[in-house]
Enzyme design. Structure first.
Site, PDB file in Angstrom:
ATOM      1  N   VAL A   1      -7.780  -4.948 -11.554  1.00  0.00           N
ATOM      2  CA  VAL A   1      -9.182  -5.275 -11.802  1.00  0.00           C
ATOM      3  C   VAL A   1      -9.820  -5.813 -10.520  1.00  0.00           C
ATOM      4  CG1 VAL A   1     -10.777  -6.599 -13.215  1.00  0.00           C
ATOM      5  CG2 VAL A   1      -8.621  -5.818 -14.194  1.00  0.00           C
ATOM      6  N   LYS A   2     -10.929  -5.201 -10.125  1.00  0.00           N
ATOM      7  CA  LYS A   2     -11.633  -5.629  -8.911  1.00  0.00           C
ATOM      8  C   LYS A   2     -12.612  -6.751  -9.258  1.00  0.00           C
ATOM      9  CE  LYS A   2     -12.897  -2.401  -5.914  1.00  0.00           C
ATOM     10  NZ  LYS A   2     -13.502  -1.148  -5.384  1.00  0.00           N
ATOM     11  N   ILE A   3     -12.412  -7.890  -8.594  1.00  0.00           N
ATOM     12  CA  ILE A   3     -13.245  -9.070  -8.809  1.00  0.00           C
ATOM     13  C   ILE A   3     -13.832  -9.487  -7.458  1.00  0.00           C
ATOM     14  CG2 ILE A   3     -13.265 -11.476  -9.569  1.00  0.00           C
ATOM     15  CD1 ILE A   3     -12.597  -9.678 -11.858  1.00  0.00           C
TER      16      ILE A   3
END
Length: 216
Positions: A83-85
């Site tokens: 997941v890109k945060i």
């Protein structure tokens, strides 16, 4: 160093995997939209079915609670999803919580060694400094990659560095020399990395000479 492909183009991903040089994919809603696709989840799942490695998918919600909710949903799409945060105050809090739950996080939009240090402390699996954007603004993107890798090695962090926003093949060479774990590249750059005019000329000469000596 490993190579990821930065795209949502399915055919490009299939070709890159067939070449045997790509072991992951990074993407985002913009890249999906460029391909004329409208089901983000379906695209990510399709990519996960092609490449046997990490596939980064972007969180676009705002606020800790909404980011956590969206991130948990995205992480459930496939076991290989990271997941890109973003490297924001809320992003660090979300990353810390997700890491404790065993979710792989790729902290993106990283532009400083401080942000990369905090990403590692928060438990991110990956951090993505945007070297091309830094270069565009008159900064030295690869100097940042080197600084981050020096810090990570000094303290034996598990976080892997993905050199992102790659503009050309020399960026990949510089990333490798700086010790980056991964470079994520557009398909065009990957093709450029493979090619050299001397290779083409030499191959053409070998083929021509083979025809002469083989009678074919």
């Amino acid at each position: 160093m490993r190579i990821f492909l930065d795209t949502a183009n399915i055919e490009q991903i299939r070709q890159s995997v067939a070449w045997g040089v790509v072991s992951g994919v990074t993407t985002n809603p913009t890249l999906v939209a460029i391909e004329g696709r409208h089901d983000y989840k379906a695209v990510i799942r399709e990519i996960c079915g092609i490449v046997d490695g990490p596939v980064s998918a972007e969180v676009t919600a705002e606020g800790v609670d909404e980011m956590l909710k969206q991130a948990s949903d995205i992480a459930s799409w496939h076991k290989n999803v990271a997941v890109k945060i973003p490297c924001t105050p809320d992003g660090f809090e979300v990353t810390s919580k997700l890491a404790k739950e065993g979710v792989n996080v790729n902290m993106t939009l990283c532009f400083s060694a401080n942000q990369a240090l905090l990403a590692a402390i928060a438990g991110a699996a990956y951090v993505s400094p945007f070297v091309g954007r830094l270069d565009d603004a008159g900064h030295d993107g690869m100097a940042l990659v080197k600084d981050i890798m020096d810090i990570y090695k000094e303290y034996d962090f598990d976080t892997e560095l993905i050199a992102a926003s790659i503009r050309h093949p020399l960026h990949c060479v510089a990333a490798a020399k700086a010790g980056a774990d991964i470079a994520t590249v557009p398909f065009k750059v990957l093709e450029q990395m493979m090619k050299h005019p001397f290779t083409d000329a030499g191959q053409a000469r070998f083929i021509a000479d083979w025809r002469k000596v083989s009678g074919k």
